[in-house]
Design a protein around this motif. Structure first.
Motif, PDB file in Angstrom:
ATOM      1  N   ASN A  46       1.142  -1.138  -0.123  1.00  0.00           N
ATOM      2  CA  ASN A  46      -0.215  -0.367   0.280  1.00  0.00           C
ATOM      3  C   ASN A  46       1.134   1.052  -0.261  1.00  0.00           C
ATOM      4  O   ASN A  46       0.433   2.419   0.182  1.00  0.00           O
ATOM      5  N   GLY A  47       1.912   1.199  -0.112  1.00  0.00           N
ATOM      6  CA  GLY A  47       3.284   1.861   0.188  1.00  0.00           C
ATOM      7  C   GLY A  47       4.073   2.403   0.809  1.00  0.00           C
ATOM      8  O   GLY A  47       3.859   2.088   2.152  1.00  0.00           O
ATOM      9  N   VAL A  48       5.177   1.611   0.165  1.00  0.00           N
ATOM     10  CA  VAL A  48       6.507   1.220   1.206  1.00  0.00           C
ATOM     11  C   VAL A  48       7.440   2.465   0.162  1.00  0.00           C
ATOM     12  O   VAL A  48       8.496   1.914  -0.536  1.00  0.00           O
ATOM     13  N   ALA A  49       8.432   3.473   0.875  1.00  0.00           N
ATOM     14  CA  ALA A  49       8.747   3.627   0.029  1.00  0.00           C
ATOM     15  C   ALA A  49      10.130   3.103  -0.556  1.00  0.00           C
ATOM     16  O   ALA A  49      10.712   2.526   0.304  1.00  0.00           O
ATOM     17  N   ALA A  53       5.310   2.352  -4.487  1.00  0.00           N
ATOM     18  CA  ALA A  53       4.480   3.335  -3.874  1.00  0.00           C
ATOM     19  C   ALA A  53       4.056   4.163  -4.701  1.00  0.00           C
ATOM     20  O   ALA A  53       4.418   4.123  -6.451  1.00  0.00           O
ATOM     21  N   ALA A  54       2.864   4.502  -4.591  1.00  0.00           N
ATOM     22  CA  ALA A  54       2.457   5.503  -6.038  1.00  0.00           C
ATOM     23  C   ALA A  54       2.155   6.745  -5.464  1.00  0.00           C
ATOM     24  O   ALA A  54       1.638   7.213  -4.322  1.00  0.00           O
ATOM     25  N   ASP A  55       2.349   7.864  -7.246  1.00  0.00           N
ATOM     26  CA  ASP A  55       2.203   8.806  -6.249  1.00  0.00           C
ATOM     27  C   ASP A  55       0.501   9.713  -6.366  1.00  0.00           C
ATOM     28  O   ASP A  55      -0.215   8.989  -6.495  1.00  0.00           O
ATOM     29  N   ALA A  56       0.505  11.331  -6.452  1.00  0.00           N
ATOM     30  CA  ALA A  56      -1.093  11.599  -6.576  1.00  0.00           C
ATOM     31  C   ALA A  56      -1.553  10.982  -7.953  1.00  0.00           C
ATOM     32  O   ALA A  56      -2.224  11.466  -7.818  1.00  0.00           O
ATOM     33  N   TRP A  60       3.419   4.799 -10.013  1.00  0.00           N
ATOM     34  CA  TRP A  60       3.752   3.115  -9.394  1.00  0.00           C
ATOM     35  C   TRP A  60       5.070   3.509  -9.735  1.00  0.00           C
ATOM     36  O   TRP A  60       5.706   3.669 -10.400  1.00  0.00           O
ATOM     37  N   PRO A  86      -2.549  -3.154  -4.896  1.00  0.00           N
ATOM     38  CA  PRO A  86      -1.737  -2.952  -3.373  1.00  0.00           C
ATOM     39  C   PRO A  86      -2.436  -4.021  -2.435  1.00  0.00           C
ATOM     40  O   PRO A  86      -3.716  -4.181  -2.703  1.00  0.00           O
ATOM     41  N   LYS A 211      14.408  11.606   6.034  1.00  0.00           N
ATOM     42  CA  LYS A 211      13.294  12.235   6.003  1.00  0.00           C
ATOM     43  C   LYS A 211      12.495  12.825   7.426  1.00  0.00           C
ATOM     44  O   LYS A 211      12.056  13.847   7.481  1.00  0.00           O
ATOM     45  N   GLU A 212      12.536  12.201   8.428  1.00  0.00           N
ATOM     46  CA  GLU A 212      11.787  12.872  10.138  1.00  0.00           C
ATOM     47  C   GLU A 212      13.377  13.042  10.711  1.00  0.00           C
ATOM     48  O   GLU A 212      12.881  13.895  11.187  1.00  0.00           O
TER      49      GLU A 212
END
Lengths: 344, 344
Positions: A46-49, A53-56, A60, A86, A211-212
């Motif tokens: 469902n989205g693992v960088a 991952a899919a953009d807006a 993919w 996904p 990122k964080e």
């Protein structure tokens, strides 16, 4: 990757499905269905960088995604003839067993349990992951054994927590785990100085670092890993022909890197007279017919996504936000573990 | 003399005012409304970052539907809301004749068919989009409305079957109701998604979406049957006898005398059940269909930039659900007033 079997019913149904399926195994059936459909169905996350991952705009990208594109290019001639489905970590195996997807590329670790009891086959390793440590650069720690008595932030109820305890006991380090119930809480506590280090899978660590972290350069990821997490695509059992296609597509990308065949120079290299290159790119002996594919199957896959090193750098390596070091994922002749059997 | 009761009231009021101020401060005064990541990060959660909605509203509302064609799901969602709520509202707010409500029901069905055709494509130059790629709000509405329409015939059949004097009918109907109600919806969804295709030959298996609709419809129908059965018991037997004396047949008696009164008596639980069904559709997340809540996970799960602001995204989706449910409740109340004039 961490895994918790929170979805027992899913597993039970998957097993029932598998029992029902076991009578109906047929070689080459998956390939026929894909050709008829004109599309490979690929189970992703469902989205693992960096992996999937899919953009807006719904486009993919990722290492797992590129593996699927390579398979689609090898089988159908075009990398975009793939539908990404996904899946959550609980439903992924059931989706593959029931035929909802043809191949599952969802950063899934190869383990004995999964390989032997779910009616699935791991085809090849596309990423050697493992659990590692993130800590402040100013501590000047270079090796995980130096973490004696350190407080380490991690997430509760995960294999990360268990691996950390095992590692501490094995080396008598007396590490004090500081556990939090969510990821976010764990690394926020680390950045707030609550612990001397933070631990999880390395592929996720660098995302957190880049990122964080308030200042990424203040933190380092130690080179050593305390667990083995080999990730790779899976297929259903019972269709050896399809298994071979997925497996050899991955090998072809790795072989291409070994021979220095890139996305850009593949067409040029076809004209050369190196027999190994000719075999791979479909101008020499026909390796495609053994797999039930066209002669230039590997050439198409390489043209679609580039060789394995290109796929790595683009999605998780130097050209990506993750900036993961190549590490174990270097080729065997460069000190890594990636070793493709000869494509001949 | 100050009464303690007054003091208490004043304190409660002050507390509420303070809370309201805090919410207002977070949600409006300090909030960032533009999709500006830098400004959102600078806030550090002191105010809401509604920019996440501004940046991600399309994948949140329409899932992975091809980006250029997203006017189709948008129109489909408008049609679904407009036709069904519009038809029900027209019945509820106007003096209606039987022929007019039939026309309205026909209109609602036509709207449903047109929205499905819009999503599916493959006509008038619209690119075909397989149901696996539908998602977000239109999918939620499609599942809820489709299941609700399917639940009625199933529910009426089961309710009458369970009340039938012959055991040949009543025993299987009772069994179906109890079995369907006896397991969680998630189990049935898993069965529809993964066990059914394994048990049936591929040629007979309908797509995932029809299977899920069928399961949702039967599940809702079992509950509806019990609500209706309660309603049927409120209609005195003398009315049936009187109608028979007047020469009405069995069908006529049920259609003109018994069913209308049964439905009227059970309107509140039915509306409540419809609201429950609308929210239950979010469970299809677990089998890889991404309706409103699933699409939210897809939209921000794979995006490390916006992931820290998931609370705001959740609030946005919650507000959507709330608006839909409140509208439904309002319609139900209106219908009650129309159909059940207050008894004097």
């Amino acid at each position: 990757m961490r895994h918790r079997f929170t979805a027992l019913p899913a597993l039970l149904l998957a097993l029932i499905a598998q029992l029902l399926m076991s009578g109906a195994a047929h070689a080459g059936k998956t390939l026929d269905a894909i050709k008829q459909r004109g599309q490979v169905r690929c189970g992703v996350s469902n989205g693992v960088a960096g992996f999937s991952a899919a953009d807006a705009k719904g486009h993919w990208s990722g290492l797992d995604v590129d593996v699927c594109r390579a398979v689609a290019a090898a089988v159908l001639g075009q990398p975009d003839k793939v539908a990404f489905v996904p899946l959550t970590s609980q439903q992924r195996f059931a989706a593959l067993q029931s035929g909802q997807v043809d191949v599952l590329a969802r950063n899934t670790s190869w383990t004995l349990t999964r390989d032997a009891s779910l009616g699935l086959h791991f085809t090849a390793v596309t990423y050697y992951d493992g659990q590692g440590f993130l800590l402040p650069a100013k501590l000047k720690v270079t090796n995980a054994r130096q973490l004696k008595g350190a407080q380490v932030c991690t997430q509760s109820g995960t294999t990360n927590e268990k691996n950390l305890a095992d590692f501490s006991r094995t080396h008598r380090l007396g590490i004090k785990p500081v556990v939090f119930d969510t990821y976010e809480a764990a690394f926020k506590a680390y950045f707030a100085g609550r612990c001397q280090a933070f631990t999880t899978d390395v592929s996720a660590l660098s995302g957190i670092r880049n990122k964080e972290a308030p200042k990424p350069e203040d933190h380092v990821i130690l080179p050593d890993l305390i667990s083995k997490e080999p990730l790779g695509p899976l297929v259903r059992r019972g269709d050896d022909a399809w298994f071979a296609i997925v497996r050899w597509t991955v090998f072809a990308l790795q072989e291409a890197e070994e021979l220095g065949i890139t996305k850009a120079n593949a067409a040029e290299r076809r004209k050369g007279d190196d027999p190994a290159v000719q075999r791979l790119l479909g101008t020499g002996e026909d390796s495609g017919k053994l797999l039930g594919l066209e002669k230039d199957w590997a050439f198409r896959a390489i043209q679609a996504v580039g060789h394995y090193g290109e796929v790595f750098e683009r999605n998780v390596g130097s050209q990506s936000v993750l900036k993961l070091p190549r590490g174990l994922n270097r080729l065997w002749n460069q000190g890594g573990l990636m070793y493709a059997p000869p494509v001949r | 003399m100050i009464r303690p009761r007054r003091v208490f009231d004043a304190l409660v009021l002050l507390g509420l005012l303070w809370l309201a101020w805090r919410v207002l401060d977070w949600a409006v005064l300090q909030a960032v409304f533009a999709p500006d990541l830098v400004a959102c990060r600078a806030l550090d959660h002191a105010g809401a970052c509604w920019g996440v909605v501004a940046a991600k509203w399309r994948p949140m509302l329409f899932g992975h539907f091809p980006f250029e064609d997203q006017w189709r799901p948008a129109l489909a969602a408008l049609l679904l809301v407009g036709c069904t709520f519009g038809a029900a509202g027209a019945i509820a707010w106007r003096t209606h004749t039987a022929s007019r409500s039939r026309a309205l029901a026909g209109l609602a069905l036509a709207g449903f068919a047109v929205s499905v055709a819009l999503l599916r494509g493959g006509w008038a130059g619209l690119a075909p989009v397989p149901p696996e790629q539908w998602g977000g709000l239109p999918l939620t509405l499609l599942l809820a409305i489709g299941a609700w329409c399917l639940a009625w015939p199933v529910g009426i059949g089961l309710a009458y079957g369970r009340r039938a004097p012959s055991a040949m009918l009543s025993v299987p109907c009772t069994a179906v109701i109890e079995i369907v109600r006896g397991a969680p919806l998630v189990i049935w969804l898993f069965a529809a998604a993964f066990a059914l295709p394994a048990a049936l030959p591929t040629a007979w298996t309908p797509g995932l979406l029809p299977r899920v609709l069928l399961v949702l419809g039967v599940f809702a129908g079992a509950y509806l049957a019990e609500i209706l059965r309660g309603g049927l018991q409120t209609v005195p037997a003398e009315q049936t006898e009187a109608a028979r004396v007047l020469g009405l047949g069995w069908w006529g008696i049920q259609r003109r005398i018994v069913l209308p009164q049964a439905v009227r008596a059970t309107l509140p639980p039915m509306v409540s059940h419809a609201i429950g069904l609308l929210k239950d559709t979010s469970l299809v997340m677990v089998i890889g269909l991404h309706e409103l809540s699933g699409a939210l996970g897809l939209a921000i799960g794979g995006d490390a930039d916006w992931r820290p602001f998931y609370v705001e995204a959740y609030l946005f989706v919650a507000a959507l659900y709330f608006a839909l449910c409140v509208t439904l409740a309002r319609l139900g109340r209106r219908l009650e007033h129309r159909l059940c004039p207050p008894t004097v």
